[in-house]
Design an enzyme around this catalytic site. Structure first.
Site, PDB file in Angstrom:
ATOM      1  N   LYS A 147       0.845  -1.208   0.000  1.00  0.00           N
ATOM      2  CA  LYS A 147       0.000   0.000   0.000  1.00  0.00           C
ATOM      3  C   LYS A 147       0.872   1.248   0.000  1.00  0.00           C
ATOM      4  O   LYS A 147       0.592   2.208  -0.711  1.00  0.00           O
ATOM      5  CB  LYS A 147      -0.928  -0.004   1.219  1.00  0.00           C
ATOM      6  CG  LYS A 147      -2.033  -1.045   1.105  1.00  0.00           C
ATOM      7  CD  LYS A 147      -3.303  -0.579   1.797  1.00  0.00           C
ATOM      8  CE  LYS A 147      -4.445  -1.553   1.551  1.00  0.00           C
ATOM      9  NZ  LYS A 147      -4.335  -2.783   2.337  1.00  0.00           N
ATOM     10  N   LYS A 153      -8.476 -11.038 -13.712  1.00  0.00           N
ATOM     11  CA  LYS A 153      -9.095 -11.410 -12.430  1.00  0.00           C
ATOM     12  C   LYS A 153     -10.259 -10.452 -12.133  1.00  0.00           C
ATOM     13  O   LYS A 153     -10.112  -9.235 -12.278  1.00  0.00           O
ATOM     14  CB  LYS A 153      -8.032 -11.276 -11.322  1.00  0.00           C
ATOM     15  CG  LYS A 153      -8.584 -11.478  -9.922  1.00  0.00           C
ATOM     16  CD  LYS A 153      -7.536 -11.207  -8.852  1.00  0.00           C
ATOM     17  CE  LYS A 153      -8.057 -11.564  -7.497  1.00  0.00           C
ATOM     18  NZ  LYS A 153      -8.382 -10.575  -6.561  1.00  0.00           N
ATOM     19  N   LYS A 184     -13.172  -5.520  -7.893  1.00  0.00           N
ATOM     20  CA  LYS A 184     -13.895  -4.247  -7.915  1.00  0.00           C
ATOM     21  C   LYS A 184     -12.997  -3.104  -8.382  1.00  0.00           C
ATOM     22  O   LYS A 184     -13.468  -2.088  -8.845  1.00  0.00           O
ATOM     23  CB  LYS A 184     -14.529  -3.934  -6.556  1.00  0.00           C
ATOM     24  CG  LYS A 184     -13.559  -3.783  -5.408  1.00  0.00           C
ATOM     25  CD  LYS A 184     -14.324  -3.452  -4.133  1.00  0.00           C
ATOM     26  CE  LYS A 184     -13.430  -3.533  -2.900  1.00  0.00           C
ATOM     27  NZ  LYS A 184     -12.777  -4.811  -2.655  1.00  0.00           N
TER      28      LYS A 184
HETATM   29  P1  ADP Z   1     -11.623  -7.230  -4.907  1.00  0.00           P
HETATM   30  O1  ADP Z   1     -10.492  -7.837  -5.685  1.00  0.00           O
HETATM   31  O2  ADP Z   1     -12.853  -7.102  -5.718  1.00  0.00           O
HETATM   32  O3  ADP Z   1     -11.206  -5.943  -4.239  1.00  0.00           O
HETATM   33  P2  ADP Z   1     -11.404  -8.328  -2.278  1.00  0.00           P
HETATM   34  O4  ADP Z   1      -9.935  -8.144  -2.307  1.00  0.00           O
HETATM   35  O5  ADP Z   1     -12.229  -7.454  -1.395  1.00  0.00           O
HETATM   36  O6  ADP Z   1     -11.962  -8.258  -3.780  1.00  0.00           O
HETATM   37  O7  ADP Z   1     -11.679  -9.872  -1.980  1.00  0.00           O
HETATM   38  C1  ADP Z   1     -12.456 -10.400  -0.951  1.00  0.00           C
HETATM   39  C2  ADP Z   1     -12.305 -11.905  -1.015  1.00  0.00           C
HETATM   40  O8  ADP Z   1     -12.784 -12.426  -2.274  1.00  0.00           O
HETATM   41  C3  ADP Z   1     -10.855 -12.386  -0.904  1.00  0.00           C
HETATM   42  O9  ADP Z   1     -10.832 -13.554  -0.108  1.00  0.00           O
HETATM   43  C4  ADP Z   1     -10.449 -12.704  -2.322  1.00  0.00           C
HETATM   44  O10 ADP Z   1      -9.472 -13.718  -2.386  1.00  0.00           O
HETATM   45  C5  ADP Z   1     -11.774 -13.165  -2.941  1.00  0.00           C
HETATM   46  N1  ADP Z   1     -11.781 -12.815  -4.369  1.00  0.00           N
HETATM   47  C6  ADP Z   1     -11.898 -11.574  -4.880  1.00  0.00           C
HETATM   48  N2  ADP Z   1     -11.877 -11.584  -6.228  1.00  0.00           N
HETATM   49  C7  ADP Z   1     -11.707 -12.874  -6.594  1.00  0.00           C
HETATM   50  C8  ADP Z   1     -11.595 -13.551  -7.862  1.00  0.00           C
HETATM   51  N3  ADP Z   1     -11.650 -12.891  -9.012  1.00  0.00           N
HETATM   52  N4  ADP Z   1     -11.419 -14.894  -7.857  1.00  0.00           N
HETATM   53  C9  ADP Z   1     -11.367 -15.563  -6.680  1.00  0.00           C
HETATM   54  N5  ADP Z   1     -11.470 -15.002  -5.474  1.00  0.00           N
HETATM   55  C10 ADP Z   1     -11.646 -13.667  -5.403  1.00  0.00           C
END
Ligand code: ADP
Ligand code: TRP
Length: 325
Positions: A114, A194, A197
């Site tokens: 970060k 991947k 958000k």
């Molecule tokens: P984002 O990437 O949308 O910001 P987060 O980091 O908040 O998502 O992820 C929350 C949870 O969802 C984590 O445990 C993460 O590993 C899982 N996750 C998020 N996106 C994916 C994806 N594309 N495939 C598999 N798991 C995911």
């Protein structure tokens, strides 16, 4: 009673199907492994490290609770609660802070990443892993399922627990073991990267029907003509379709791709229908829950009651150990 399992989730935004298949589904299924001794909490205190707007934070916590219940979380089997409802987590964090070396925290990848991205860190972000250690240790959790990105935080928790026990020459804390599912597939987004958000390529878990249709219909594809055979394994629509379909449906869809006269428009329509069918029971349950907000609050209150019981015992022991009583 089996081992105590605990995990936490940050209320960081509107959930998408990547979150569902990558994390949420497995955390809900934990309740079947060890009903009655599983804890799942919404890490709202951790979210404060990025200073969200108060109304946004409140909304996200409520939505997260609603969405988890809609997806089948059974509060009789899993104690489901808000982190900030647990007395003692912050106090334990302070006590653990006093035995945590700066060096241990300075080595944390998620902190370093970060900062490298230009984020100006506050002290809360720096000591994020200590709050996480308090979350885990306060319930004497034995197993902690987390994603790969949280592996190092778990190691820090173990280091802190071992150091505390050694320093006070007493087995106050249980040393937790992580459960890291290396096999969780990365769910692709509408652009093939991947799903995240941060990339604007998500399909929402509980999106409005019209918006979901629009999102699916706008998935970019190559320009192979409708009549031509297509390779399903090179198609992002097919990759998403697989998430919602049985082996047989997947095979049939692959055959249609290969046969030709099956266009991307048809594939998108099939994907949309598969999405709607798959989530139909959860959407229905969500509609019902929306009519009864008091129920959700009651679930979180009861969950907190159970967690507070366990937390109070540990904190009492810790206070005595360090000489606060
Ligand atoms: P984002 O990437 O949308 O910001 P987060 O980091 O908040 O998502 O992820 C929350 C949870 O969802 C984590 O445990 C993460 O590993 C899982 N996750 C998020 N996106 C994916 C994806 N594309 N495939 C598999 N798991 C995911
Ligand atoms: N840091 C975790 C994440 O971002 C969430 C979390 C907070 C957590 N406290 C925890 C996970 C305790 C497991 C155990 O995903």
């Amino acid at each position: 009673m089996g081992k105590r399992i605990l995990t936490g989730i940050q209320p960081s935004g509107i959930l998408h199907i990547g979150n569902y298949f990558g994390a949420m589904k497995a955390s809900i299924e934990l309740q079947e492994q060890n009903p009655g001794n599983t804890f799942l909490f919404i890490a709202d205190l951790h979210s404060l490290t990025v200073n969200p707007k108060p109304d946004d934070l409140r909304m996200r916590v409520e939505r997260l609770a609603l969405d988890f219940l809609a997806c089948g979380l059974d509060p009789e089997k899993t104690a489901f609660f808000r982190q900030s409802d647990i007395n003692g987590v912050c106090e334990l964090t302070w006590i653990l802070n006093t035995i945590t070396s700066l060096g241990l925290l300075e080595r944390a990848h998620s902190y370093k990443d970060k900062v490298a991205k230009g984020f100006v860190p506050n002290n809360g972000l720096f000591s994020y892993p200590v709050l996480m250690a308090a979350d885990i240790l306060i319930y004497k959790s034995q197993l902690v399922p987390v994603g790969k990105d949280q592996k190092q935080h778990l190691e820090i928790t173990r280091d802190i627990a071992i150091k505390f026990n050694q320093m006070y020459n007493k087995e106050v804390f249980t040393i937790p073991d992580p459960i890291i599912s290396e096999s969780v597939a990365v769910i692709p987004g509408t652009d093939g990267q991947k799903m995240s958000k941060s990339y604007n390529n998500t399909i929402e878990l509980f999106g409005e029907e019209k918006a979901i249709r629009k999102k699916i219909m706008s998935i970019p594809t190559d320009s192979t003509p409708m009549e031509d055979p297509k390779d399903p394994d090179k198609c992002n629509i097919f990759a998403l379709y697989k998430l919602f379909s049985s082996e047989q449906q997947i095979e049939e869809m692959a055959a249609r791709y290969r046969a030709g006269n099956f266009g991307y428009g048809h594939a998108k329509q099939a994907l949309f229908e598969a999405y709607m069918d798959f989530f139909a029971p959860m959407r229905k349950r969500r509609e019902e829950l929306l009519k009864d907000p008091a129920y959700i609050q009651e679930v979180l209150r009861k969950g907190a009651e159970k967690a507070n019981e366990a937390a109070a015992q540990t904190l009492d022991e810790v206070r005595r150990t360090v000489g606060l009583r």
